[in-house]
Design a protein around this motif. Structure first.
Motif, PDB file in Angstrom:
ATOM      1  N   ALA A   1       0.834  -1.204   0.000  1.00 29.69           N
ATOM      2  CA  ALA A   1       0.000   0.000   0.000  1.00 29.69           C
ATOM      3  C   ALA A   1       0.868   1.253   0.000  1.00 29.69           C
ATOM      4  O   ALA A   1       0.638   2.192  -0.789  1.00 29.69           O
ATOM      5  CB  ALA A   1      -0.925  -0.003   1.216  1.00 29.69           C
TER       6      ALA A   1
ATOM      7  N   THR B   1       2.747   1.733  -3.376  1.00 33.28           N
ATOM      8  CA  THR B   1       1.944   2.108  -4.547  1.00 33.28           C
ATOM      9  C   THR B   1       1.032   3.301  -4.275  1.00 33.28           C
ATOM     10  O   THR B   1       0.225   3.666  -5.131  1.00 33.28           O
ATOM     11  CB  THR B   1       1.095   0.907  -5.012  1.00 33.28           C
TER      12      THR B   1
ATOM     13  N   VAL C   1      -1.514   3.840  -2.007  1.00 30.23           N
ATOM     14  CA  VAL C   1      -2.942   3.646  -1.733  1.00 30.23           C
ATOM     15  C   VAL C   1      -3.117   3.314  -0.256  1.00 30.23           C
ATOM     16  O   VAL C   1      -2.150   3.025   0.449  1.00 30.23           O
ATOM     17  CB  VAL C   1      -3.547   2.533  -2.614  1.00 30.23           C
TER      18      VAL C   1
ATOM     19  N   THR D   1      -7.901  -0.100  -0.028  1.00 32.71           N
ATOM     20  CA  THR D   1      -7.714  -0.184  -1.478  1.00 32.71           C
ATOM     21  C   THR D   1      -6.705  -1.259  -1.844  1.00 32.71           C
ATOM     22  O   THR D   1      -6.855  -1.948  -2.865  1.00 32.71           O
ATOM     23  CB  THR D   1      -7.266   1.171  -2.049  1.00 32.71           C
ATOM     24  N   SER D   2      -5.685  -1.440  -1.023  1.00 31.87           N
ATOM     25  CA  SER D   2      -4.662  -2.452  -1.324  1.00 31.87           C
ATOM     26  C   SER D   2      -5.250  -3.858  -1.302  1.00 31.87           C
ATOM     27  O   SER D   2      -4.685  -4.785  -1.894  1.00 31.87           O
ATOM     28  CB  SER D   2      -3.498  -2.352  -0.339  1.00 31.87           C
TER      29      SER D   2
ATOM     30  N   TYR E   1      -5.536  -5.766  -4.580  1.00 25.14           N
ATOM     31  CA  TYR E   1      -4.465  -6.583  -5.153  1.00 25.14           C
ATOM     32  C   TYR E   1      -4.715  -8.066  -4.911  1.00 25.14           C
ATOM     33  O   TYR E   1      -4.339  -8.911  -5.723  1.00 25.14           O
ATOM     34  CB  TYR E   1      -3.110  -6.175  -4.558  1.00 25.14           C
TER      35      TYR E   1
ATOM     36  N   SER F   1       2.890   0.912  -9.429  1.00 26.73           N
ATOM     37  CA  SER F   1       1.716   1.773  -9.261  1.00 26.73           C
ATOM     38  C   SER F   1       0.479   0.898  -9.168  1.00 26.73           C
ATOM     39  O   SER F   1       0.513  -0.305  -9.495  1.00 26.73           O
ATOM     40  CB  SER F   1       1.578   2.739 -10.445  1.00 26.73           C
ATOM     41  N   TYR F   2      -0.616   1.481  -8.725  1.00 31.40           N
ATOM     42  CA  TYR F   2      -1.859   0.720  -8.563  1.00 31.40           C
ATOM     43  C   TYR F   2      -2.277   0.031  -9.861  1.00 31.40           C
ATOM     44  O   TYR F   2      -2.542  -1.179  -9.861  1.00 31.40           O
ATOM     45  CB  TYR F   2      -2.965   1.646  -8.049  1.00 31.40           C
TER      46      TYR F   2
END
Length: 412
Positions: free
Chosen positions: A37, A40, A42, A46-47, A50, A97-98
């Motif tokens: 997280a 990247t 976030v 949000t992570s 992944y 990156s995300y």
């Protein structure tokens, strides 16, 4: 050990090494969510995407590959899948990156279900009928060993050096697996000209869909909790982040133990009864996990048990699918991992939802308990419909003798 049994053991071990690589990459992300997280840009909620991205790759890849490659020799197919898996991990190493991590994780997930599904069919073909569940458990044991050794070590390396490093190591193990399969696995011919059509016929069977549904809702519960195990243990149990690898190791030891016990459960209580009992126990444990984890020792003990119980269920569910799919075993076995990773994505997403709503880190396990209860309900429904079908078939034949379908289901 006779030469023939030694060759079989080495072939199973070669496939299990691939399972080790897959298990490490699947679960290490959960242990490194804070690092990924931050890397990247976030937040933790949000992570969790992944985790879902990899799971969705499995969901898409498993049925597509199993059907499209139905005519391919199985040995070459297993080698090709693991080679793709290795290359995809180079993409994760390069991602920062995300969007790029999401894309790379999705691609890495594509071979997962097909590798385990086809590997399970191959493993079952190498042993006698009564040892099928044990053989499937042996190759799935790579997942358990990954959680005992691979995930804790990879998590530690990711914490101390770079979150990219574990994925580089996984790619290396995957490349070694290609070589091991090439050396130790005997030639595995395709199923024949009609194999693709035969695989698709499995989807006409209602019991196949019920077995898949058991995996989706039953395992979604476990993943709702385990996807956020790191922040749960640090926030609720007060555990220092550097000790997280030991918690992950406890989960992995539970997984290995469950894989060892799975074959015995199948022989003693039956496949479907074993699934129902284990899912019920998972529901009960998840219902109290959010409270129990405040006592560190009790929380770690429950993490061990929550590694053990699902690992009993996975080989049972794999065997169940192969029994009810008949001629479509490769597709059904691959779909098992597709549905388990649908559960992974579902659980991680639902966990993200309740966390984003501010319900706290105890909430995902409660969501998980509800999903596990639904899994029990589907399994009970499957058993009831099967008993009714067998009775009707016996009455129609004027004989109480079970059919081939009934014989395979009598383990339930």
């Amino acid at each position: 050990m006779s030469p023939a049994r030694r060759r079989t053991a080495l072939a199973l071990l070669a496939i299990a090494v691939g399972g080790f690589a897959i298990g490490t990459t699947e679960f290490v992300t959960m242990g490194l969510l804070p690092q990924i997280a931050r890397g990247t840009g976030v937040d933790i909620a949000t992570s969790g995407h992944y985790v879902s991205a990899y799971a969705l790759g499995v969901v898409v890849g498993a049925p597509v590959i199993a059907v499209a490659a139905a005519k391919a020799p199985r040995k070459g197919l297993l080698m090709g899948l693991m080679a793709f898996f290795a290359v995809a991990h180079l993409g994760i190493v390069a991602a920062d990156s995300y969007p790029t991590v999401m894309a790379a994780r999705f691609l890495a997930g594509l071979p997962h279900g097909a590798f385990f599904g086809i590997g399970s069919v191959v493993a079952a073909s190498l042993v006698s009928h009564e040892r099928r569940t044990a053989a499937v458990a042996a190759i799935l044991g790579g997942l358990g060993v990954a959680n005992v050794v691979g995930v804790p070590v990879a998590t530690l390396l990711g914490q101390r050096f770079s979150w990219h490093l574990p994925y580089l190591l996984v790619g290396t193990v995957a490349a070694l697996t290609v070589v091991a399969i090439g050396v130790f696995l005997p030639h595995q011919p395709s199923s024949g000209d009609e194999s693709m059509r035969a695989e698709m016929r499995a989807l006409r069977r209602g019991q196949v869909w019920l077995a898949l549904l058991i995996g989706v809702v039953g395992f979604g519960g476990m993943f709702a909790m385990y996807s956020f195990i790191t922040p749960t243990m640090t926030e609720l149990a007060g555990l220092d982040e550097r000790y997280i690898p030991w918690v992950l190791a406890a989960y992995g030891i539970g997984m290995v133990t469950g894989m060892v016990l799975s074959g015995r459960v199948a022989n003693r209580v039956g496949v479907l009864k074993g699934i129902i009992a284990a899912l019920g126990a998972i529901a009960a444990l998840l219902a109290v996990f959010g409270w129990a984890v405040h006592l560190l020792w009790l929380g770690v003990a429950m993490v061990f048990v929550l590694g053990l119980l699902p690992s009993i269920v996975v080989p049972l569910l794999q065997t169940r699918l192969m029994d009810v799919a008949h001629e479509g075993q490769s597709l059904a076995a691959a779909l098992n991992h597709s549905t388990l990773n649908t559960a992974n994505a579902l659980g991680a997403w639902l966990g993200s939802v309740v966390l984003a709503a501010g319900w706290g880190y105890g909430a995902p396990s409660l969501v998980g308990a509800g999903l596990a209860v639904l899994g029990v309900g589907v399994a009970v429904l499957s058993a009831g419909l099967e008993r009714r079908s067998h009775r009707a078939l016996a009455q129609g034949n004027g004989s109480p003798q079970p059919t081939a379908d009934a014989a395979s289901a009598s383990t339930a």
